[in-house]
Structure formats: structure tokens, C-alpha cells
Scaffold this motif. Structure first.
Motif, PDB file in Angstrom:
ATOM      1  N   GLU A  53       4.087 -20.981 -13.367  1.00 33.96           N
ATOM      2  CA  GLU A  53       5.516 -20.669 -13.382  1.00 33.96           C
ATOM      3  C   GLU A  53       5.817 -19.379 -12.619  1.00 33.96           C
ATOM      4  N   ARG A  61       0.150 -25.832  -5.979  1.00 36.69           N
ATOM      5  CA  ARG A  61      -0.378 -27.140  -6.358  1.00 36.69           C
ATOM      6  C   ARG A  61      -1.098 -26.953  -7.690  1.00 36.69           C
ATOM      7  N   TRP A 104       1.120 -33.508 -18.410  1.00 32.27           N
ATOM      8  CA  TRP A 104       0.659 -32.349 -17.644  1.00 32.27           C
ATOM      9  C   TRP A 104       0.460 -31.140 -18.542  1.00 32.27           C
ATOM     10  N   ASP A 139       4.529 -29.679 -18.935  1.00 30.58           N
ATOM     11  CA  ASP A 139       5.627 -30.537 -19.384  1.00 30.58           C
ATOM     12  C   ASP A 139       6.736 -29.718 -20.044  1.00 30.58           C
ATOM     13  N   CYS A 199       7.566 -26.549 -19.060  1.00 36.03           N
ATOM     14  CA  CYS A 199       7.836 -25.380 -18.216  1.00 36.03           C
ATOM     15  C   CYS A 199       9.330 -25.080 -18.128  1.00 36.03           C
ATOM     16  N   GLU A 239      13.094 -24.463 -16.984  1.00 37.21           N
ATOM     17  CA  GLU A 239      13.974 -25.296 -16.167  1.00 37.21           C
ATOM     18  C   GLU A 239      14.041 -24.805 -14.727  1.00 37.21           C
ATOM     19  N   LYS A 278      10.998 -26.270 -12.808  1.00 39.11           N
ATOM     20  CA  LYS A 278      10.722 -27.710 -12.864  1.00 39.11           C
ATOM     21  C   LYS A 278      10.983 -28.360 -11.515  1.00 39.11           C
ATOM     22  N   GLY A 279      10.017 -29.177 -11.080  1.00 38.83           N
ATOM     23  CA  GLY A 279      10.166 -29.884  -9.819  1.00 38.83           C
ATOM     24  C   GLY A 279       9.907 -29.033  -8.585  1.00 38.83           C
ATOM     25  N   LYS A 280       9.507 -27.793  -8.799  1.00 38.95           N
ATOM     26  CA  LYS A 280       9.297 -26.883  -7.664  1.00 38.95           C
ATOM     27  C   LYS A 280       7.818 -26.608  -7.395  1.00 38.95           C
ATOM     28  N   GLU A 300       3.823 -28.804  -6.985  1.00 41.37           N
ATOM     29  CA  GLU A 300       3.134 -30.084  -6.822  1.00 41.37           C
ATOM     30  C   GLU A 300       2.102 -30.227  -7.929  1.00 41.37           C
TER      31      GLU A 300
END
Length: 335
Positions: free
Chosen positions: A22, A32, A43, A47, A49, A51, A54-56, A58
Motif C-alpha cells: 500500500e 507487482r 489475496w 483483499d 487494502c 480504497e 485498490k486496483g492500482k 498488479e
């Protein structure tokens, strides 16, 4: 920021690894996250982490024990922060071979892949357990190594393997040696979550093992800052560096401080199943962190008794959230 743009974090699904992932994302790194493959498609703590991240990053799911997957995960990365390990000491008493496979062979896979791919920096995660019971305090990096559990023995071996790749092949390896990290998301196999989860669940009788040993507790944000300081410094190559608060406190006094913060009167019950074999128990840990300050410019923000209290307050706040504590089995002894 430096030239290490793409970072592989192994063990990113774990306690420290998820916090580190994070923070790297927040600081603009391309991350990654190597997580343990499982059929549930989870994960780990990633899972949960924040907001904002999130999605930032790999995600690569695999197994640190598999050299092919490790090498595939590392392709295109400039640096690797290797945290993947089995860390529970009691579990290592009856399942030592899996510690050899994960901690030693897993580290070999990381080192070999990094060498073959020409990775610019490898940070290998050690542990204060490699020192065993302190022969002198505070403990410097020159302290003798003592394998007092199968876990610590495998970590000593992994550390030495990492250093051998630096000395034999000039692989740019740094070894970070955190003392007892605590904070949100830590497993209940560790003493601080063990205490807090039992109190949050309503019990006033805390089941623990031996309470006289001392520890040097590090709030997770300080440990994460240590990793990033090592990543961004050119001074740690070939070095072993303690990340510790330079503050010593017993398990018993830790219980008192937590109960004081939570305003609960606590009775401690010593449970035989939680007591380590006499010669395996690490009686005293107290870090000398001067090398980290000198080489990396790192020092703890949660230092001394007041810093420890602040870190505990933040940890208790997290564990007091029903959605968080519900993930723990406070009535069971987690090995």
C-alpha cells in the motif's frame, strides 16, 4: 524516488507485506504483488487494502517454493522486496521441512531469478529471532547468530544464502532485520493480537505463554518506512541492518499497558501449550538501531514507551472494529 520503478513484493498478502504494498503505491511505485496461489482466489490482506490503492497494483499469484513462477513474477522488475516466509515458531517445531522449503529454498528461488534477470536490488527480510537470547544489549548486527527454533535456523540459513549471492556473484542484496513488528492485520499467532483479541472478545482472563521475556516492538508503519529507506538508499548493499525501536519491554508489562489503554482489569493465565521449550525461548531482544540511522537515515517514529503506547492505541482501535476482529478466532491458540 529512484530508478527502481517496478517493484516485486513477495509475501504481499501478509501482515507487513500488505502494508508495504500500500505505501509503495501511495509513493508512486509500480508494484507487482506476489501472493500465494489458492483455490479461493483470495489475496490475503490485500483483499482488505485501502480504497485509495485498490486496483492500482498488479497481482501475481504463485508459490515462492516454485522457481519457475518466481522467475516469471520477477520479469520486468527493477527491484524485489522479499518478505514471503513461514514465520510461526510453534508450527516449526512439528513441521520443520516446510520451513526449509519456504524460507531457504524460496529465498534461493528469489536470489537465482534476480541474478539471471539482472535485477538492480534485492531486499531480503530477516528477523530478530536469528540472534536468539541476547548475549549483550542493545543487540548490534555483530551479535552472534543462534538458531533456537527450526524457524530461526531457516532464517539464518536464508540470510547467509542471500549474503553468499552478494559475495559470490555481486548480486545487489540488502538484508533488513526487523524486530517484533506489530499493528493492524497481524496474525493472532503473535502476542499483541493474542492479548487484544481475547480482551475485545470479552474475556478478562488472558491465556499466554511465558511473560517474563522482553521484546523490542516495532509499529508496522516504522517497519514499512525501514523497507522503503533501504530501497531508496545506495548504502545498504551487502549489509545486514536492524530495524528496531531501541526500547525493551516484557510481555507481562505489555499486557499491563494494553489493559491500561483498554481500561480492563486483566488476569494472566499461563497455558502450558503456549510455553516454548526452555532452550528455544528467546529471553531478551533489544535492538541497536544506530546502523539504520547511519546508513539509511531511518529512525522510529513510534519510539520509546510513549511511541509504543501510541502504536498500541492504533492497533487496539483497528482490532476493536467488529468487521476486523471477526476474522480472528480469539478462543483458539493460533500456532
Amino acid at each position: 524516488m529512484n530508478n527502481y520503478r517496478k517493484i516485486l513484493v513477495t509475501g504481499a498478502d501478509g501482515f507487513i507485506g500488505s502494508h508495504l504494498t500500500e505505501e509503495l503505491v501511495r509513493r508512486g511505485y509500480d508494484v507487482r504483488a506476489f501472493t500465494l496461489y489458492n483455490s479461493f482466489n483470495t489475496w490475503g490482506w490485500l483483499d482488505e487494502c485501502s480504497e485509495e490503492v485498490k486496483g492500482k497494483f498488479e497481482v501475481f499469484t504463485g508459490d515462492i517454493r516454485d522457481p519457475y513462477g518466481v522467475k516469471e513474477a520477477m520479469k520486468g522488475c527493477d527491484a524485489v522486496l522479499h518478505l514471503a516466509a513461514l514465520i510461526a515458531i510453534p508450527y516449526s517445531y512439528h513441521s520443520p521441512e516446510t520451513y526449509v522449503d519456504t524460507n531457504i529454498k524460496g529465498t534461493l528461488n528469489v536470489l537465482q531469478a534476480a541474478r539471471e534477470l539482472g535485477v538492480a536490488k534485492v531486499i531480503h527480510t530477516s528477523t530478530s529471532e536469528v540472534y536468539g537470547t541476547a548475549k549483550f544489549v542493545p543487540i548490534t548486527e555483530e551479535h552472534p547468530l543462534q538458531g533456537q527454533s527450526p524457524y530461526s535456523a531457516t532464517k539464518i540459513a536464508a540470510d547467509q544464502l542471500a549474503l553468499s549471492f552478494y559475495r559470490s556473484f555481486q548480486l545487489p542484496v540488502s538484508i533488513i532485520r526487523p524486530f517484533n513488528t506489530y499493528g493492524p492485520r497481524q496474525s493472532a499467532r503473535a502476542v499483541i493480537p493474542t492479548i487484544i483479541t481475547q480482551l475485545v472478545s470479552g474475556t478478562k482472563q488472558i491465556k499466554l505463554g511465558t511473560i517474563h521475556p522482553t521484546r523490542d516492538f516495532n509499529y508496522v508503519a516504522d517497519t514499512v518506512r525501514g523497507f522503503i529507506a533501504m530501497l531508496e538508499s545506495e548504502n545498504g548493499i551487502g549489509e545486514e541492518i536492524n530495524i528496531g525501536s531501541n526500547f525493551e519491554i516484557s510481555i507481562g508489562d505489555t499486557v499491563k499497558l494494553i489493559s491500561e489503554i483498554m481500561n480492563i482489569n486483566v488476569e494472566i493465565i499461563t497455558e502450558d501449550t503456549r510455553v516454548r521449550p526452555e532452550k528455544s525461548e528467546v529471553e531478551r531482544l533489544w535492538a541497536d538501531n544506530s546502523k539504520a540511522n547511519r546508513l539509511l537515515g531511518w529512525k522510529p517514529e513510534f519510539a520509546g514507551r510513549e511511541g509504543f503506547r501510541l502504536g498500541l492505541e492504533r492497533t487496539i482501535e483497528w482490532f476493536s472494529e467488529p468487521a476486523n476482529v471477526s476474522k480472528y478466532k480469539a478462543s483458539r491458540y493460533n500456532i
